[in-house]
Design a protein around this motif. Structure first.
Motif, PDB file in Angstrom:
ATOM      1  N   LEU A 169      86.585  64.731 -20.287  1.00 44.70           N
ATOM      2  CA  LEU A 169      87.590  65.821 -20.180  1.00 44.70           C
ATOM      3  C   LEU A 169      87.831  66.309 -18.909  1.00 44.70           C
ATOM      4  CD1 LEU A 169      89.255  68.172 -21.293  1.00 44.70           C
ATOM      5  CD2 LEU A 169      87.173  69.359 -21.817  1.00 44.70           C
ATOM      6  N   CYS A 170      86.753  66.441 -17.983  1.00 46.44           N
ATOM      7  CA  CYS A 170      86.772  66.614 -16.640  1.00 46.44           C
ATOM      8  C   CYS A 170      87.784  65.852 -15.726  1.00 46.44           C
ATOM      9  CB  CYS A 170      85.418  66.578 -15.819  1.00 46.44           C
ATOM     10  SG  CYS A 170      84.437  67.814 -16.432  1.00 46.44           S
ATOM     11  N   ALA A 171      87.711  64.430 -16.097  1.00 47.87           N
ATOM     12  CA  ALA A 171      88.697  63.687 -15.642  1.00 47.87           C
ATOM     13  C   ALA A 171      90.222  64.033 -15.811  1.00 47.87           C
ATOM     14  CB  ALA A 171      88.183  62.197 -15.717  1.00 47.87           C
ATOM     15  N   GLU A 172      90.236  64.255 -17.158  1.00 47.25           N
ATOM     16  CA  GLU A 172      91.638  64.671 -17.682  1.00 47.25           C
ATOM     17  C   GLU A 172      92.220  65.801 -17.100  1.00 47.25           C
ATOM     18  OE1 GLU A 172      91.583  64.695 -21.885  1.00 47.25           O
ATOM     19  OE2 GLU A 172      90.773  62.723 -21.917  1.00 47.25           O
ATOM     20  N   SER A 173      91.361  66.879 -17.257  1.00 52.97           N
ATOM     21  CA  SER A 173      91.756  68.307 -16.465  1.00 52.97           C
ATOM     22  C   SER A 173      91.645  68.470 -15.178  1.00 52.97           C
ATOM     23  CB  SER A 173      90.890  69.270 -17.328  1.00 52.97           C
ATOM     24  OG  SER A 173      89.405  69.150 -16.841  1.00 52.97           O
ATOM     25  N   GLY A 174      90.844  67.853 -14.335  1.00 53.68           N
ATOM     26  CA  GLY A 174      90.761  67.998 -13.104  1.00 53.68           C
ATOM     27  C   GLY A 174      89.807  69.027 -12.754  1.00 53.68           C
ATOM     28  N   VAL A 175      88.975  69.438 -13.599  1.00 50.73           N
ATOM     29  CA  VAL A 175      88.032  70.575 -13.543  1.00 50.73           C
ATOM     30  C   VAL A 175      86.709  69.944 -13.593  1.00 50.73           C
ATOM     31  CG1 VAL A 175      87.205  72.770 -14.259  1.00 50.73           C
ATOM     32  CG2 VAL A 175      89.677  72.131 -14.437  1.00 50.73           C
ATOM     33  N   ARG A 176      85.801  70.414 -12.492  1.00 49.00           N
ATOM     34  CA  ARG A 176      84.517  69.833 -12.405  1.00 49.00           C
ATOM     35  C   ARG A 176      83.442  71.158 -13.136  1.00 49.00           C
ATOM     36  NH1 ARG A 176      82.387  68.470  -6.802  1.00 49.00           N
ATOM     37  NH2 ARG A 176      81.205  66.854  -7.970  1.00 49.00           N
ATOM     38  N   VAL A 177      82.403  70.503 -13.559  1.00 49.06           N
ATOM     39  CA  VAL A 177      81.278  71.277 -13.823  1.00 49.06           C
ATOM     40  C   VAL A 177      80.273  71.503 -12.468  1.00 49.06           C
ATOM     41  CG1 VAL A 177      79.150  71.539 -15.551  1.00 49.06           C
ATOM     42  CG2 VAL A 177      81.309  70.721 -16.121  1.00 49.06           C
ATOM     43  N   LEU A 178      80.045  72.677 -12.118  1.00 42.64           N
ATOM     44  CA  LEU A 178      79.058  72.889 -11.007  1.00 42.64           C
ATOM     45  C   LEU A 178      77.830  73.473 -11.642  1.00 42.64           C
ATOM     46  CD1 LEU A 178      81.507  74.207  -8.054  1.00 42.64           C
ATOM     47  CD2 LEU A 178      80.769  71.809  -8.549  1.00 42.64           C
ATOM     48  N   VAL A 179      76.554  72.766 -11.484  1.00 42.93           N
ATOM     49  CA  VAL A 179      75.338  73.260 -11.980  1.00 42.93           C
ATOM     50  C   VAL A 179      74.837  74.156 -10.640  1.00 42.93           C
ATOM     51  CG1 VAL A 179      73.152  72.674 -12.776  1.00 42.93           C
ATOM     52  CG2 VAL A 179      75.462  71.149 -13.368  1.00 42.93           C
ATOM     53  N   GLU A 180      74.499  75.349 -11.155  1.00 42.12           N
ATOM     54  CA  GLU A 180      74.012  76.184 -10.117  1.00 42.12           C
ATOM     55  C   GLU A 180      72.224  76.191 -10.004  1.00 42.12           C
ATOM     56  OE1 GLU A 180      73.744  80.881  -9.021  1.00 42.12           O
ATOM     57  OE2 GLU A 180      75.413  80.173 -10.005  1.00 42.12           O
ATOM     58  N   THR A 181      71.911  76.067  -8.735  1.00 42.56           N
ATOM     59  CA  THR A 181      70.530  76.235  -8.377  1.00 42.56           C
ATOM     60  C   THR A 181      70.166  77.693  -9.049  1.00 42.56           C
ATOM     61  OG1 THR A 181      70.851  77.104  -6.367  1.00 42.56           O
ATOM     62  CG2 THR A 181      70.360  74.730  -6.602  1.00 42.56           C
ATOM     63  N   HIS A 182      69.494  77.807 -10.411  1.00 34.27           N
ATOM     64  CA  HIS A 182      69.307  78.994 -11.134  1.00 34.27           C
ATOM     65  C   HIS A 182      68.461  78.490 -12.226  1.00 34.27           C
ATOM     66  CE1 HIS A 182      70.235  82.907 -12.377  1.00 34.27           C
ATOM     67  NE2 HIS A 182      70.967  83.024 -11.453  1.00 34.27           N
ATOM     68  N   ASP A 183      68.042  79.823 -12.875  1.00 35.45           N
ATOM     69  CA  ASP A 183      67.302  79.871 -14.099  1.00 35.45           C
ATOM     70  C   ASP A 183      66.177  78.655 -14.162  1.00 35.45           C
ATOM     71  OD1 ASP A 183      68.955  81.839 -14.801  1.00 35.45           O
ATOM     72  OD2 ASP A 183      70.170  80.701 -16.340  1.00 35.45           O
ATOM     73  N   ALA A 184      66.182  77.753 -15.069  1.00 37.64           N
ATOM     74  CA  ALA A 184      65.001  76.756 -15.297  1.00 37.64           C
ATOM     75  C   ALA A 184      65.104  75.582 -14.250  1.00 37.64           C
ATOM     76  CB  ALA A 184      64.928  76.264 -16.796  1.00 37.64           C
ATOM     77  N   MET A 185      66.180  75.692 -13.527  1.00 32.05           N
ATOM     78  CA  MET A 185      66.148  74.375 -12.373  1.00 32.05           C
ATOM     79  C   MET A 185      66.816  75.194 -11.066  1.00 32.05           C
ATOM     80  SD  MET A 185      67.950  71.057 -14.244  1.00 32.05           S
ATOM     81  CE  MET A 185      66.956  70.571 -15.793  1.00 32.05           C
ATOM     82  N   PRO A 186      65.877  76.087 -10.493  1.00 34.31           N
ATOM     83  CA  PRO A 186      66.164  76.828  -9.503  1.00 34.31           C
ATOM     84  C   PRO A 186      66.290  76.218  -8.128  1.00 34.31           C
ATOM     85  CG  PRO A 186      63.993  77.221  -9.874  1.00 34.31           C
ATOM     86  CD  PRO A 186      64.452  76.189 -11.019  1.00 34.31           C
ATOM     87  N   THR A 187      65.835  74.863  -7.829  1.00 33.90           N
ATOM     88  CA  THR A 187      65.744  74.180  -6.810  1.00 33.90           C
ATOM     89  C   THR A 187      66.733  73.033  -6.565  1.00 33.90           C
ATOM     90  OG1 THR A 187      64.145  72.505  -7.507  1.00 33.90           O
ATOM     91  CG2 THR A 187      63.257  74.744  -6.530  1.00 33.90           C
ATOM     92  N   GLY A 188      67.107  72.567  -5.550  1.00 31.84           N
ATOM     93  CA  GLY A 188      68.026  71.607  -5.183  1.00 31.84           C
ATOM     94  C   GLY A 188      67.482  70.413  -5.646  1.00 31.84           C
ATOM     95  N   ALA A 189      65.898  70.008  -5.567  1.00 37.44           N
ATOM     96  CA  ALA A 189      65.140  68.925  -6.080  1.00 37.44           C
ATOM     97  C   ALA A 189      65.677  68.783  -7.652  1.00 37.44           C
ATOM     98  CB  ALA A 189      63.746  69.192  -5.953  1.00 37.44           C
ATOM     99  N   ALA A 190      65.380  70.290  -8.421  1.00 38.58           N
ATOM    100  CA  ALA A 190      65.600  69.760  -9.985  1.00 38.58           C
ATOM    101  C   ALA A 190      67.235  69.616 -10.158  1.00 38.58           C
ATOM    102  CB  ALA A 190      65.220  71.339 -10.394  1.00 38.58           C
ATOM    103  N   VAL A 191      68.220  70.358  -9.436  1.00 39.39           N
ATOM    104  CA  VAL A 191      69.523  70.000  -9.767  1.00 39.39           C
ATOM    105  C   VAL A 191      69.714  68.791  -9.555  1.00 39.39           C
ATOM    106  CG1 VAL A 191      71.980  70.960  -9.246  1.00 39.39           C
ATOM    107  CG2 VAL A 191      70.182  72.683 -10.097  1.00 39.39           C
ATOM    108  N   GLY A 192      69.536  68.383  -8.193  1.00 38.00           N
ATOM    109  CA  GLY A 192      69.664  66.945  -7.926  1.00 38.00           C
ATOM    110  C   GLY A 192      69.273  65.869  -8.704  1.00 38.00           C
TER     111      GLY A 192
END
Length: 182
Positions: free
Chosen positions: A49-72
């Motif tokens: 759906l992201c490819a079809e719509s041209g919209v990406r999901v951006l996961v924020e460094t927040h909540d249970a994954m507050p660090t770059g290491a976790a989101v990465g």
């Protein structure tokens, strides 16, 4: 029978379709838990759906994954860089003990968007005008020189009604951008 990811994926699909209708390039999400494989499955489930719509999901460094290491780790596990990227909220990795250089390194090519703000301290996240709190704004700015993605001020007056209106904060945000975009 519906799988455990179905309600989350259904809601994310609805958000992606709304974003596409509005012409928005991305949808911000907070990681809902620490289960990297579940998060990766969900991101892969909406990749088409992201490819079809041209919209990406951006996961924020927040909540249970507050660090770059976790989101990465989550984004590496998902393996869909065209569909999902990272939103670095400069407050949360820092308040969890991750140095800004380490955050940037961990997010790497996933980094698509940065939210800047200042807060009283790592333990008191009440927003304050730029350079009046503890967030290492200059270090973050130096690291982001040449970054080609979006950068914005996040001002959370809804959750902290006692803080100044955003109109009073914008000059400091403008100064931060001018300092580090050159």
């Amino acid at each position: 029978m519906a799988g455990p990811d179905e309600p989350v994926v259904r809601a994310l699909r609805e958000d992606l379709l709304l974003a596409a209708d509005l012409g928005a390039p991305a949808v911000r999400v907070f990681p809902g838990g620490q289960d990297v494989e579940a998060g990766a499955r969900r991101l892969r489930a909406v990749a088409g759906l992201c490819a079809e719509s041209g919209v990406r999901v951006l996961v924020e460094t927040h909540d249970a994954m507050p660090t770059g290491a976790a989101v990465g780790r989550l984004l590496d596990a998902a393996g869909v860089p065209e569909a999902a990227g990272a939103l670095w909220d400069v407050l949360h990795p820092w308040r969890h003990g991750e140095e800004p250089a380490r955050t940037l390194e961990a997010l790497g090519e996933h980094l698509a968007y940065v939210q800047v703000k200042d807060a009283i301290s790592a333990t008191d996240t009440t927003p304050v005008p730029m350079w009046e709190g503890g967030v290492p704004l200059d270090e973050c700015g130096d690291l982001l020189r040449g970054f080609g993605g979006w950068v914005s001020l996040e001002w959370e007056r809804t959750w902290y009604p006692q803080v100044a209106p955003v109109e009073e904060i914008l000059p400091g945000a403008r100064e931060w951008v001018a300092r580090f975009s050159a």
